[in-house]
Scaffold this motif. Structure first.
Motif: not given
Length: 701
Positions: A458-462, A475-478
């Protein structure tokens, strides 16, 4: 005669005035005592000594008047001839000057369009020499010669041969069922404009006509108006012409291209070995046969400006124009250039626009410039160019489009060091469509194609940092990448709903229409933008190629008076390369209960083998309903239900609602869609779906 008459009109008053003066002088000479002397007539004729002086004076005055009049007439005629010659020389030099000057910009001062036939009829400037004085010019030379420079300037310097109508290799025979030959289509292929090697929007805009906007005359009225230039519009136009051979059909599209098929944009075009595929838009199907992405060559269509005068009718495409307003009561539409077109019957087939993630839209211009929303030809060209010049590309979306692009670009990563990443919120590829076990198998298949898959993302920001995109997941993954392809669905294009007063469905989106695809008595909707009432499965909206073909064909028939309901179940298909593919029909939703029956696959159970057998890559167009009337089950005994094996070579997946089959997926099973269509149409309960699966002969070698 006209010149002599004009001279006489000028000399007559002078002669009369001279005669009057002479008579007055004679009277003055003969009236010393206040009375007129009686002069014998003989004295006037013989000139004796009594009155000879007066007679000589009279003759002298008359002679002088005649001489003066002759001199005046001579000078007048000579001056007219000189002015005439000067005028002819000026006109001749003006024409030659206009012909020798190279036109840097298109002439837009002439409102009326110059047809190709009329333009070719204009003689070369060298042949427009000034006529001799013995051959006077026409009565109104100023009007004709004033228009001559503009007509000459609009002529192209070197017209291309009329046998090369399109940049897209459009000599291909039509991929769809044979369409009747257009009597006026051959003339439309003769284009006076020279076409560049790469298909530019101006060239493809309106095939066979001058691409200069001012030279295109839009018809003010058309019997059949089709809004949108996609598959549904083309299918409707073909259907209208089949039922009404003399019909005049106008397609208005905001794209710069003629009607084309979209599936190859995410499938076969990426597997082409031709480095110029983005220019030619030709591709090899899985069976090796080559074809063009366009439905028909440019010569199939006629010029929009010739539609009114076409005796046998035809189909014209007005490209690069968008309908922005619709007057339902007045039966007319307004284009983005304020042009109005009235119609008798209208089809809305505006399709849809790709969705985007809100986090990308809010991220700013740097991020949006590095993001592709994949839908059109220009998107394919842009993404092809981008992926040849970057190191990493990330596809967001695990549906049909996202999975197809992931496999296509994964193949390219084998030839270069391109990193291909696919992320989606589901647990596996096409998780909303396929049952979980088959979705997991498909995910592994995509990984084997060289794709790095990130599930439950789930994309939080770009953000954009150091010319790199950083995708932060919830979930914290980059994930760091150079470019993003957003393949997260489609929004139906319903921009005309407000001005037209048409109803938009609140649940499915799209224009609400009845089973005959009617929104109003003379307005139909087809394709992705139609939310129609399926008489078997209820209200639906479908976003697939075959639905566009079927609904467009039905709308075209109903526009000509067929009044048929939408009962035909359209299908869709997806290929994960040439080795794995499936075809589906009805409601295929992974939230529904499913039953799968599988068998061991052979070499012929692949999309490549299927196209080799059918001869077409657009498999839906080769389907016929007649073959499904009496399906014959296989005599080969079927093994027990196989639902959770690791190898799903080929099989049938049934989707159930209230114990009735409402959807079917044929996994690596091809050319059996009419059977699936009949099963859904019948709507019966089946106690043993294993027996139903035997109808598809999946257990035969």
């Amino acid at each position: 005669m006209l010149k002599c008459r004009n001279v006489w009109k000028k000399l007559a008053p002078l002669a009369r005035a001279s005669s009057t003066v002479c008579r007055q002088n004679v009277r003055r000479v003969g009236l010393p005592n206040g009375r007129i002397p009686r002069v014998p007539v003989a004295h006037m004729s013989t000139g004796p000594t009594g009155g000879g002086g007066e007679n000589h004076l009279y003759v002298l005055l008359v002679g002088a008047a005649c001489l003066g009049g002759g001199i005046y007439a001579y000078q007048t005629i000579k001056g007219d001839q000189q002015r005439y010659q000067d005028r002819i020389n000026e006109i001749s030099s003006r024409s030659q000057k206009a012909a020798t000057e190279e036109p840097t910009t298109p002439i837009q001062s002439e409102p009326p369009a110059v047809k190709a036939s009329e333009t070719e009829a204009v003689p070369e400037p060298e042949t427009q020499a000034a006529p001799s004085p013995e051959e006077p010019s026409p009565p109104v030379p100023d009007v004709e010669l004033a228009a001559a420079p503009s007509e000459t300037a609009e002529l192209p310097p070197e017209p291309s041969p009329p046998s090369e109508p399109s940049p897209a290799e459009l000599t291909e025979p039509p991929p769809a069922p044979v369409v009747e030959s257009e009597p006026t289509a051959a003339a439309a292929a003769e284009s006076p404009t020279a076409e560049p090697p790469e298909p530019q929007p101006e060239v493809v805009a309106v095939s066979g006509v001058d691409s200069t906007p001012a030279s295109l005359k839009v018809p003010s009225h058309t019997p059949y108006l089709l809004i949108g230039g996609g598959t549904a519009s083309f299918a409707a136009a073909r259907s209208i012409r089949a039922r009404d051979p003399g019909a005049k059909v106008l397609i208005v599209t905001d794209e710069p291209d003629l009607p084309y098929m979209r599936p190859p944009l995410s499938k076969e075009l990426w597997f082409s070995d031709d480095p110029s595929v983005t220019e030619t838009l030709r591709f090899k199907q899985w069976n090796g046969k080559e074809r063009s992405i366009y439905f028909q060559p440019a010569s199939f269509y006629i010029n929009p400006e010739e539609l009114d005068s076409a005796e046998n009718g035809g189909v014209a495409v007005l490209t690069g124009k968008k309908v922005v307003q619709m007057d339902v009561r007045g039966n007319k539409v307004k284009l983005d250039d304020e042009t109005e077109i009235s119609y008798d019957k209208c089809l809305i087939a505006t399709g849809g626009v790709p969705r985007n993630l809100q986090v990308i839209e809010r991220a700013g211009e740097e991020v949006t410039q590095k993001t592709t929303l994949f839908r059109k030809i220009e998107d394919f060209k842009s993404l092809d160019k981008v992926t040849r010049n970057i190191k990493s590309v990330t596809i967001i979306g695990g549906g049909f489009l996202g999975s197809e692009l992931a496999c296509a670009l994964g193949r390219r990563s084998h030839e270069s060091d391109l990193e291909v990443i696919q992320m989606y919120p589901e647990k596996g590829n096409m998780g909303k469509v396929l049952p979980e076990y088959l979705s997991n198998w498909t995910t592994e298949k995509v990984k084997r194609e060289g794709v790095k898959v990130i599930t439950e993302a789930l994309v939080k920001s770009v953000t954009c940092k150091d010319d790199k995109l950083e995708i932060q997941l919830k979930d914290g993954r980059l994930v760091k990448t150079d470019h993003i392809v957003a393949a997260v669905g489609l929004e139906p294009n319903v921009d005309l709903a407000k001005s037209a007063g048409l109803e938009v469905d609140s649940d499915f989106g799209g224009y609400r229409v009845n089973a005959e695809l009617q929104a109003r008595s003379n307005i139909w909707v087809a394709g992705d933008a139609a939310c129609f009432y399926d008489i078997r499965l209820g209200r639906r909206r479908v976003e697939h190629h075959d639905h566009a073909v079927v609904s467009g064909r039905l709308a075209g028939e109903n526009m000509t008076g067929a009044n048929k309901p939408y009962w035909h179940q359209s299908m869709f298909w997806s290929d994960l390369g040439p080795d794995v593919g499936y075809e589906a029909i009805g409601i295929v939703d992974s939230s529904l209960p499913t039953v799968g029956v599988f068998a061991k696959a052979t070499a012929k159970d692949t999309p490549k083998a299927a196209t080799e057998q059918s001869g077409t890559g657009i498999r839906s167009e080769s389907e016929t309903e007649d073959t499904a009337t009496s399906p014959v089950a296989s005599s080969t005994p079927a093994p027990a239900m196989e639902q959770h094996k690791d190898d799903y070579g080929k099989g049938v997946i049934f989707y159930l609602r209230d114990k009735v089959v409402v959807g079917i997926i044929l996994w690596n099973v091809f050319n059996r869609m009419p059977i699936a269509r009949k099963i859904i149409k019948d709507g019966e309960e089946h106690a043993d779906l294993n027996e139903v699966a035997k109808l598809f002969n999946i257990h035969e070698d």
